[in-house]
Design an enzyme around this catalytic site. Sequence first.
Site, PDB file in Angstrom:
ATOM      1  N   GLU A  85       0.859  -1.189   0.000  1.00  0.00           N
ATOM      2  CA  GLU A  85       0.000   0.000   0.000  1.00  0.00           C
ATOM      3  C   GLU A  85       0.897   1.241   0.000  1.00  0.00           C
ATOM      4  O   GLU A  85       1.174   1.806   1.064  1.00  0.00           O
ATOM      5  CB  GLU A  85      -0.924  -0.010   1.223  1.00  0.00           C
ATOM      6  CG  GLU A  85      -1.838  -1.222   1.267  1.00  0.00           C
ATOM      7  CD  GLU A  85      -2.585  -1.354   2.580  1.00  0.00           C
ATOM      8  OE1 GLU A  85      -3.658  -1.970   2.570  1.00  0.00           O
ATOM      9  OE2 GLU A  85      -2.102  -0.850   3.623  1.00  0.00           O
ATOM     10  N   ASP A 137      -0.383  -0.014  10.756  1.00  0.00           N
ATOM     11  CA  ASP A 137      -0.118  -1.288  11.412  1.00  0.00           C
ATOM     12  C   ASP A 137       1.264  -1.843  11.092  1.00  0.00           C
ATOM     13  O   ASP A 137       1.644  -2.886  11.621  1.00  0.00           O
ATOM     14  CB  ASP A 137      -1.192  -2.308  11.024  1.00  0.00           C
ATOM     15  CG  ASP A 137      -2.110  -2.650  12.183  1.00  0.00           C
ATOM     16  OD1 ASP A 137      -2.087  -1.922  13.188  1.00  0.00           O
ATOM     17  OD2 ASP A 137      -2.851  -3.649  12.088  1.00  0.00           O
ATOM     18  N   LYS A 186      -7.238  -5.972  10.801  1.00  0.00           N
ATOM     19  CA  LYS A 186      -7.862  -4.665  10.609  1.00  0.00           C
ATOM     20  C   LYS A 186      -8.874  -4.347  11.703  1.00  0.00           C
ATOM     21  O   LYS A 186      -9.009  -3.194  12.127  1.00  0.00           O
ATOM     22  CB  LYS A 186      -8.546  -4.606   9.239  1.00  0.00           C
ATOM     23  CG  LYS A 186      -9.183  -3.252   8.929  1.00  0.00           C
ATOM     24  CD  LYS A 186      -9.832  -3.245   7.568  1.00  0.00           C
ATOM     25  CE  LYS A 186     -10.561  -1.931   7.303  1.00  0.00           C
ATOM     26  NZ  LYS A 186     -11.223  -1.922   5.972  1.00  0.00           N
ATOM     27  N   ASP A 213     -10.561   2.772   3.593  1.00  0.00           N
ATOM     28  CA  ASP A 213      -9.280   2.129   3.319  1.00  0.00           C
ATOM     29  C   ASP A 213      -8.312   3.164   2.768  1.00  0.00           C
ATOM     30  O   ASP A 213      -8.715   4.223   2.277  1.00  0.00           O
ATOM     31  CB  ASP A 213      -9.456   0.994   2.320  1.00  0.00           C
ATOM     32  CG  ASP A 213     -10.173  -0.208   2.924  1.00  0.00           C
ATOM     33  OD1 ASP A 213     -10.216  -0.304   4.164  1.00  0.00           O
ATOM     34  OD2 ASP A 213     -10.691  -1.037   2.153  1.00  0.00           O
ATOM     35  N   ASP A 242     -15.923  -6.534   8.748  1.00  0.00           N
ATOM     36  CA  ASP A 242     -16.931  -5.528   8.434  1.00  0.00           C
ATOM     37  C   ASP A 242     -18.329  -6.133   8.371  1.00  0.00           C
ATOM     38  O   ASP A 242     -19.267  -5.633   9.005  1.00  0.00           O
ATOM     39  CB  ASP A 242     -16.575  -4.830   7.122  1.00  0.00           C
ATOM     40  CG  ASP A 242     -16.114  -5.805   6.055  1.00  0.00           C
ATOM     41  OD1 ASP A 242     -16.265  -7.026   6.241  1.00  0.00           O
ATOM     42  OD2 ASP A 242     -15.588  -5.337   5.017  1.00  0.00           O
TER      43      ASP A 242
END
Length: 772
Positions: free
Chosen positions: A120, A151, A291, A315, A480
Site C-alpha cells: 500500500e 499497522d 484490521k 481504506d 466488516d
Amino acid sequence: MGDFNSSSMEDDDMAAPLFERQLRKNYVQRAVDITILLLMISLLSYRLVSIRSHGGDGWEVKTWQVAMGCEAWFTFVWVLVVSTKWNLLRYLTFPQRLLQRKRELPALDMFVTTADPELEPPIIMVNTVLSLMAVDYPGTAHKLAVYVSDDACSPLTFFALSEAAKFAQLWVPFCRKHNIQVRAPFRYFSPTAERPPSASGGSKSPEFQQEWKHIKNEYESLNWKIEDARKKPVSSILSAGEFAAFANMDRGNHPPIVKIIWENKETEPDGLPHLIYISREKRPKHHHHYKAGAMNALIRVSGVMTNAPFMLNVDCDMYTHNPQIVLHALCLLLDPRSQNDTGYVQCPQQFYDGLKDDPFGNQLVVLQEIIGQGIVSIQGPFYGGTGCFHRRRVIYGALPKNVDSKKKNARSMDEISLSEFGSSEQFLKLVTRALKDESGTEKDLPSSLEAALHVASSGYEYGTSWGKKIGLTYGSTTEDIFTGMKIQSKGWRSAYCSLDPPAFLGCAPTGGPASLNQMKRWSTGLLEILVSKSNPIRATLLGRLQFRQCLTYIWVLIWNIRSIPELIYALLPAYCIITNSHFLPKVHERAIMIPASVFAIYNIYTLLEHFRCSLSARAWWNYQQMARINSACAWLFGVLTVLLKVLGISDTVFEITKKEQSTSNDQPDADLGRFTFDESPIFVPGTTLLLVQLAALAMLMLGIQPAPGGANGSGLAEVACSLLVVLYFWPFLRGLLGKGKYGIPLKTIYKSAALSTVFVLFCRFPSVGLHR
C-alpha cells in the site's frame, strides 16, 4: 436503472425532510425472477419423476441424482436472490436543507487504515488523507479529525504524512477557494490534465492559472520527497526527535506510537482538520486481530482525543471523490425519522482507472446496483469495511431508542457496564458522554496523549468486551460484515448513500493472483461468520435481525460453499462424455426446453442488467467468466481454509491486497487486462477442470468412448456444456500456451495433469462399473 416513484412520507412540521426514500418499479424483474424459479422447480420435478427412465441403472442413476442435488442447491440460492432484490430502494439526500437547519454541524472523526508500505504505497494513502482533509464542512473544519492507523509502524508512512500536512496548508485552501470537485491531488493533476483546468466558476484568469501551476509543482515535489525517502535509511528522513520513536522498531513487536502531526489549535472554522498518526502496540504473544483490532484501537484513541459522535472509516486507497459526502451522510443520520434507528450509513465501493470492460470482474457494478438496492429495502446495506459513517454510541453497543431492551436478551444503555470498555478512567468518562449522545473532550489534544497511548496498548483489551460486544467484531477476516450483522441484530437499520459523482473511489486489484486472493479472503471470512455462534440464523431467532435480512446474509455467507456444487456440476459434462452417459435430457426430448430456457432467460436478463448499468456485452461476459473462475479457485480454497481452521490444523490469515495507484501504461494494449498467474496452488483447481474438459472432448473426437449403458449415451447437451466450461476458463487455456506471468507455471500444470489423469482413470476404471 428504471423509473422511481417517491414513497409517501409524513410532513415535518419543523423543516423539510433531509432525505427521501424512492422505491423502484421492478415488475418486469420480478416476473423474470419468478419465471426462472418456476423453471428450476420444474427441472427438479422432472428429475424426480424420470430418475429411473432416464438415469438407467447403478452409477448412471447416481449421476442423475448428483445433478438433481446440484440443481436443488442452485434453486435454493436463487430463492435467496429473489428475496433480496424483490424491492429496490434508494435514498435522495438534501445537504442544503441540512445547512439551513443545523446552525452547528456535529464533530466527525475520520479513520484511514494502512498496514504495509510496500503493498500500500504511502502516496496512495497520502492522497486519501488530503481528500478527507479537504471535504466540504462549512464553518466547522475544526470539528474534523483525520486519524491514520499504521499497522506496519513504518517511519516512511509517518514521514509521508508529515510532508502531506505541509502540502495540505496549500491544497485545502486552494480547493475551498476555487470549489475544486476532485480533491485527491493525484487525480486532479493526472497526466491527462496537461493544461490547467478552470475553477468550478469558470475562472480562467492568469491568477488561477499561476496558482494551479504552483500547487501542481508542490505536489510533484511531495511525490518526489516520498519516493526519494523510500530509498534512504530511516534516520536520514526524520529528525532526531521523530526518529527516536521508530528507532530499532520491529513491526510485530513495538510499543504504541501516537503523534499529533497537525492540530487546529485556534479552532479556526476554516482551518485544517486535526491529523493524528497512530501505530498501536504489538507484541508477539498478543493476537492483534488484523484490521478489526486496528479499527478498535482507532476508536479508543479518537475517543480520548476528540470523541466525535460520528466516525467515518475508509481504506487507504479510497479517496473522497465527492467533497460533499459528509453532508449527504449526515442527512441520513440527523433526520428526525432516522436518528433513533439508523446505526450507520454505507457508501458503495466504486473504483477509478478501471480496465475497460472489467476483465477481472471485481468492480461489482451490477451487484451493487441491483442487489445493493434490494438489501437497502429490507434492514439496510451490509457494513462494507470502507466508506462507512458510524454513530459512536452504536459502536459502543447501545441499542436503538425505540427498542424494548427487556425483549430477546437485549441490553439497555443503563445495563452497559463501563468495565467492559477497559481500565482508562479518562476514556470511560468520555464513553459515558458518547453513550448519552454528547460529544467533545474537556482538554486539548496534547494533554490526552498519555491516555491515548494507554488505550492503544496491546493488553488493553484483555478482560474487556472489545471485539465481542463493543467495537468491531473479531473472529472473521471479513470483520466488516460481521460487525454490521451484529449491529443490525440489535435492531439498528442502516442506510445507503449512493451519489453522483460517487462518494469514494478506490483501486480494484489487477491480475489473476490479486483478484483471486482478494476473493479467497472475502469468502473465507464470510464462511467463518456462518459457522460461528453469532451466525445470522441465531441473530434472527435470539436477536432483532429481520428474517429476509437473515436470508440475504445467508446468500452472501455461502459464497464459497457454492463452489462445491458448481465444481461438481462443471465436471458432470466431462464425466458423462468419458463414460458415454448423460445427465441432461436429450435434444429431441421436450424436457430439454426446461434447462435450455433457464440458461437462455438467465443470461439474456443478466446481459440486459449490464446494459442498464451502462456496461458492455464484453463486461457481462467477463463477469460470467470470473464468476466461474472465482468459484472453482478462490471460493474452493476459502472452504478448505475454514475447514482447516475448524479442525484446528491451521488458522486463517489476513492477506493484504496490493494497491496500485493507476493502471500501468508500460504494457501493450493487447496485454492490458490479460489474466496473469503465479505459482500459487489457487490456480490448480481451475487448470485441472480445464484439462478434464479437454481430455473428455479429445476422447469424443477420437471415438474412444465406451458403449452406452442401459440408457442412451452422452449427447449434444453434454458436449455443449463441456465446451461452455472451456469458454469460461478461456484465460486458463491461454495460460497453458502463455509465457512469463501470462503463462501457467509448469508446477501447476504438472499437478493439474496428475489430478485430471486420476479423474479420467476413475471414470474409466471397469471394476467400479461407472460406464455399465
